[in-house]
Scaffold this motif. Structure first.
Motif, PDB file in Angstrom:
ATOM      1  N   SER A 258      10.173  14.216  15.300  1.00 53.91           N
ATOM      2  CA  SER A 258       9.225  15.282  15.621  1.00 53.91           C
ATOM      3  C   SER A 258       7.915  15.029  14.878  1.00 53.91           C
ATOM      4  O   SER A 258       7.883  14.281  13.897  1.00 53.91           O
ATOM      5  N   LEU A 259       6.821  15.636  15.345  1.00 52.78           N
ATOM      6  CA  LEU A 259       5.526  15.442  14.687  1.00 52.78           C
ATOM      7  C   LEU A 259       5.542  15.922  13.231  1.00 52.78           C
ATOM      8  O   LEU A 259       5.040  15.211  12.354  1.00 52.78           O
ATOM      9  N   PRO A 260       6.118  17.106  12.924  1.00 53.27           N
ATOM     10  CA  PRO A 260       6.170  17.512  11.502  1.00 53.27           C
ATOM     11  C   PRO A 260       6.902  16.496  10.631  1.00 53.27           C
ATOM     12  O   PRO A 260       6.442  16.168   9.531  1.00 53.27           O
ATOM     13  N   THR A 261       8.034  15.980  11.122  1.00 49.46           N
ATOM     14  CA  THR A 261       8.793  14.987  10.357  1.00 49.46           C
ATOM     15  C   THR A 261       7.974  13.718  10.159  1.00 49.46           C
ATOM     16  O   THR A 261       7.888  13.178   9.046  1.00 49.46           O
ATOM     17  N   SER A 262       7.341  13.244  11.219  1.00 49.52           N
ATOM     18  CA  SER A 262       6.572  11.997  11.149  1.00 49.52           C
ATOM     19  C   SER A 262       5.354  12.139  10.246  1.00 49.52           C
ATOM     20  O   SER A 262       5.092  11.271   9.414  1.00 49.52           O
ATOM     21  N   PHE A 263       4.600  13.228  10.407  1.00 48.45           N
ATOM     22  CA  PHE A 263       3.375  13.400   9.634  1.00 48.45           C
ATOM     23  C   PHE A 263       3.679  13.580   8.151  1.00 48.45           C
ATOM     24  O   PHE A 263       3.013  13.007   7.284  1.00 48.45           O
ATOM     25  N   LEU A 264       4.705  14.367   7.836  1.00 53.83           N
ATOM     26  CA  LEU A 264       5.070  14.566   6.431  1.00 53.83           C
ATOM     27  C   LEU A 264       5.644  13.297   5.822  1.00 53.83           C
ATOM     28  O   LEU A 264       5.581  13.101   4.604  1.00 53.83           O
ATOM     29  N   SER A 265       6.193  12.421   6.655  1.00 54.35           N
ATOM     30  CA  SER A 265       6.733  11.146   6.167  1.00 54.35           C
ATOM     31  C   SER A 265       5.625  10.157   5.836  1.00 54.35           C
ATOM     32  O   SER A 265       5.741   9.375   4.895  1.00 54.35           O
ATOM     33  N   THR A 266       4.545  10.185   6.611  1.00 54.51           N
ATOM     34  CA  THR A 266       3.474   9.195   6.424  1.00 54.51           C
ATOM     35  C   THR A 266       2.354   9.693   5.518  1.00 54.51           C
ATOM     36  O   THR A 266       1.591   8.887   4.985  1.00 54.51           O
ATOM     37  N   ALA A 267       2.229  10.997   5.332  1.00 50.00           N
ATOM     38  CA  ALA A 267       1.111  11.563   4.559  1.00 50.00           C
ATOM     39  C   ALA A 267       1.119  11.054   3.122  1.00 50.00           C
ATOM     40  O   ALA A 267       2.174  10.944   2.493  1.00 50.00           O
ATOM     41  N   ALA A 268      -0.081  10.750   2.617  1.00 47.14           N
ATOM     42  CA  ALA A 268      -0.209  10.243   1.242  1.00 47.14           C
ATOM     43  C   ALA A 268      -0.300  11.388   0.249  1.00 47.14           C
ATOM     44  O   ALA A 268      -1.181  11.448  -0.596  1.00 47.14           O
ATOM     45  N   GLY A 269       0.624  12.322   0.380  1.00 46.24           N
ATOM     46  CA  GLY A 269       0.711  13.441  -0.562  1.00 46.24           C
ATOM     47  C   GLY A 269       1.835  13.196  -1.542  1.00 46.24           C
ATOM     48  O   GLY A 269       2.482  12.150  -1.528  1.00 46.24           O
TER      49      GLY A 269
END
Length: 359
Positions: free
Chosen positions: A286-297
């Motif tokens: 899902s987009l939330p899973t993907s974005f939170l996985s790649t984000a440099a946070g």
């Protein structure tokens, strides 16, 4: 006086929760305190607002336990293919950040060592520590860039993914009989964090409890579920702490540097968003899973947001843990090599200038 300061921070944080819940904004228990705290300290000057690191650490322990309880072991079935993707994404992100550092250097007229350290996608504490150890690096500027990056990522990502939320994290309500088992569990998790700190485990107050609970699951030891009310308290602790990271004195770096800090964070966020779309396409996350996985946070913040928006916590945690290891094993050593090369080049340049002046 410190009690008064902490009490004021708590009141402001609760006001932030109330505002965010009233406006139906995403992740009110963390973003509410974070944003309202961030704004408030620019107007409250007579009281030095404080939030002890020990409460931040307690919040991390609670979140770590909750993440550990949500971890799914079946993720490791296709790990070989996923590791290749994680390598490729971290290498491309590092290369992209180097390109951004050259732009920051040109526009901001900043020394190359400082601009590289400002834009490298590493953890806040690790990069600031590195900057302290290196000479000729503007520590205040590096701190500002990385604090802005953390805050922008933590603030913007929930709004970006809020329209794609699958289901928020559900938890049990307050039950008196669960309090004592929870206290014991949190105490044991805190002990695991202290042990992790002794063995130099990164983000030990988060990863220590995560590994502990995963181990308990592996040997089939049941643990009391972290209720939603306790996770909300942890989010307040973390939100207040992050909101206080950006101090008023940091904005005195100049308008151009202020702009570059914000712009570089947004550009980095856009790059990781593109990476997340690649994950959506190839791995069907899902987009939330993907974005939170790649984000440099931060690993802890991204995992916490994952629990709040219904993302796959196991995937996010594994991707962010890999990125953290990549920072320690690859990014920081490469940054040291780059800084040493810049020092040698500058020294040679100075010697050449001295030789020319003598002739």
């Amino acid at each position: 006086m410190r009690i008064v300061s902490m009490g004021l921070v708590l009141i402001i944080s609760l006001i932030g929760v109330f505002i965010f819940k009233s406006l139906n904004l995403p992740i009110p228990w963390m973003l509410g305190p974070l944003i309202v705290m961030l704004i408030s300290q620019f107007f409250i000057r007579k009281i030095n607002l404080e939030w002890p690191q020990s409460l931040r650490n307690l919040g991390l322990v609670i979140v770590g336990v909750a993440i550990g309880q949500s971890f799914q072991f079946d993720l490791f079935a296709g790990m070989g293919w996923i590791i290749l993707i994680m390598f490729a994404m971290n290498i491309s992100l590092t290369a992209f950040s180097v390109g951004v550092s050259y732009v920051v250097q040109r526009i901001g007229n900043i020394p190359l060592k400082t601009s590289l350290t400002c834009t490298v996608p590493g953890g806040l504490s690790q990069i600031v520590t590195f900057a302290e150890e290196e000479k000729d690096i503007n520590l205040a500027m590096v701190t500002y860039f990385h604090v802005i990056r953390v805050i922008s990522i933590v603030v913007l990502i929930p709004f970006i993914v809020s329209g794609h939320v699958v289901s928020g994290m559900e938890g049990s309500g307050f039950k008196l009989e669960t309090v004592l088992p929870l206290i014991i569990l949190i105490a044991v998790a805190w002990l695991s964090a202290l042990i992790g700190k002794k063995v130099k485990l990164p983000v030990s107050f988060f990863l220590g409890p995560v590994f502990l609970i995963i181990f308990f699951q592996f040997i089939h030891i049941e643990t009391p579920e972290v209720p939603l009310w306790l996770l909300n308290i942890a989010q307040i602790f973390l939100g207040a702490y992050i909101g206080l990271l950006l101090k008023p004195h940091m904005v005195k770096v100049g308008a151009r540097i202020l702009f570059l800090g914000i712009a570089s964070s947004i550009v980095l966020l856009l790059f990781t968003y593109i990476q997340s779309l690649i994950l959506v396409f190839f791995l069907q996350y899902s987009l939330p899973t993907s974005f939170l996985s790649t984000a440099a946070g931060g690993l802890d913040q991204m995992s916490l947001i994952a629990t709040s928006v219904g993302a796959d916590i196991s995937v996010v945690t594994v991707f962010q843990m890999f990125r953290l290891l990549f920072v320690f094993i690859v990014t920081i050593p490469l940054l040291k090599v780059a800084c040493a090369w810049i020092d040698r080049r500058n020294s040679q340049k100075q010697r050449n200038e001295v030789d020319i002046s003598k002739t």
